[in-house]
Design an enzyme around this catalytic site. Structure first.
Site, PDB file in Angstrom:
ATOM      1  N   TYR A 124       0.756  -1.450   0.025  1.00 36.00           N
ATOM      2  CA  TYR A 124      -0.123   0.189  -0.017  1.00 36.00           C
ATOM      3  C   TYR A 124       1.059   1.561  -0.251  1.00 36.00           C
ATOM      4  CZ  TYR A 124      -3.570   3.015   1.340  1.00 36.00           C
ATOM      5  OH  TYR A 124      -4.910   4.204   1.600  1.00 36.00           O
TER       6      TYR A 124
ATOM      7  N   LYS B 273       0.867   4.387  -3.013  1.00 36.51           N
ATOM      8  CA  LYS B 273       0.330   5.448  -2.906  1.00 36.51           C
ATOM      9  C   LYS B 273       1.998   6.557  -3.053  1.00 36.51           C
ATOM     10  CE  LYS B 273      -3.824   5.123  -2.038  1.00 36.51           C
ATOM     11  NZ  LYS B 273      -4.633   5.817  -3.097  1.00 36.51           N
TER      12      LYS B 273
END
Length: 286
Positions: A164, A168
């Protein structure tokens, strides 16, 4: 320079990926209240149908200004098909919000499928969406915005869920490069913006909780802050929440950058040897 507020005019067209829930749905509803034509792009099923009905209600009960299209943002062909359908219906796009995201827990050695899914949706979904819609947004000559949803985890990269964080961090880098290219493209009236939410109570973050924690913002609060920031022309839309003020975020971001400058161990904020030094840094005024 583009007047960002003029982009959100009545009858202009907004496309929102991940539009069936959370921040995406809140944004779609906000755009509908402004009188914009709204396209919800998400995976199919009941959520998308329910979201469509909710947005239609806010659009005055008529469906001619609302579309809901099943879309897999990790698949470039799916996004290209979405763009064709939107252009056929509405002619052009003024707002593209690349918002779709997932966040199953990962570790460095998690199954490959977990990494592929997160990178495919969170990072490639933003890249695919921008590359599918961007050329025609530039060519129609009217003001427009591309809003990409990032995360503070892509900036301070805390331990846990590295896939994740990587996704991002990639969204941040891509959106910075996008805005640089847009502002150096002759005739461009499109701007890019990086939405960096705080703790928001959505399906992605709520876990087993049925009620919003006091520390969290709602999706609606996040969208309101986003719109206020866009009106100011901000590129980095760094959202606070009910627990973390902007000043705290700023110190955390500066400390993370300082790991490189000071040659500290990576993620030193969570390294026992730097606990007291970080606390003192966080408390400092400058």
């Amino acid at each position: 320079m583009t007047n960002v507020q003029s982009v959100f005019a009545k009858s202009n067209v907004a496309v929102v990926t991940g539009g069936a829930s959370g921040i995406g749905l809140a944004a779609a509803k906000h755009f509908a209240r402004l009188g914009m034509s709204v396209v919800l792009a998400d995976l199919g099923g009941d959520r998308l149908a329910i979201a469509r009905d909710q947005v239609i209600e806010l659009a005055g009960g008529a469906d001619e200004h609302v579309m809901a299209i099943e879309t897999d943002v990790s698949d470039r062909e799916s996004l290209e098909a979405l763009e064709r359908a939107v252009l056929q219906r509405f002619g052009r796009v003024h707002v593209l919000m690349n918002n779709a995201g997932i966040g199953p827990e990962t570790s460095i050695f998690s199954p490959q499928a977990n990494w592929d899914n997160i990178l495919g949706v969170n990072l490639m979904g933003v890249i695919n969406g921008t590359r599918a819609f961007g050329p025609n947004m530039l060519s129609h000559g009217e003001p427009g915005v591309i809003i990409n949803t990032g995360s503070k985890q892509g900036i301070t990269t805390p331990p846990g869920n590295p896939a994740y964080n990587v996704s991002k961090a990639g969204v941040k880098v891509f959106t910075e490069a996008l805005q640089h290219e847009l502002r150096n493209t002759e005739g461009s009236r499109i701007t890019a913006h990086l939405l960096i939410p705080g703790f928001v109570f959505t399906g992605l973050t709520k876990g087993d909780r049925a009620e919003k924690p006091a520390a969290a913002w709602t999706s609606e609060q996040t969208v309101d802050f986003m719109m206020e920031s866009l009106a100011r022309g901000n590129f980095y839309i760094l959202c606070p929440d009910n627990d973390v003020a902007r000043s705290v975020d700023e110190r955390r971001i500066l400390w993370a950058a300082g790991d490189i400058v000071e040659n500290r161990p990576p993620l030193s904020r969570w390294h026992g040897g730097y606990t007291e030094e970080f606390k003192a840094f966080l408390a400092a005024k400058d």
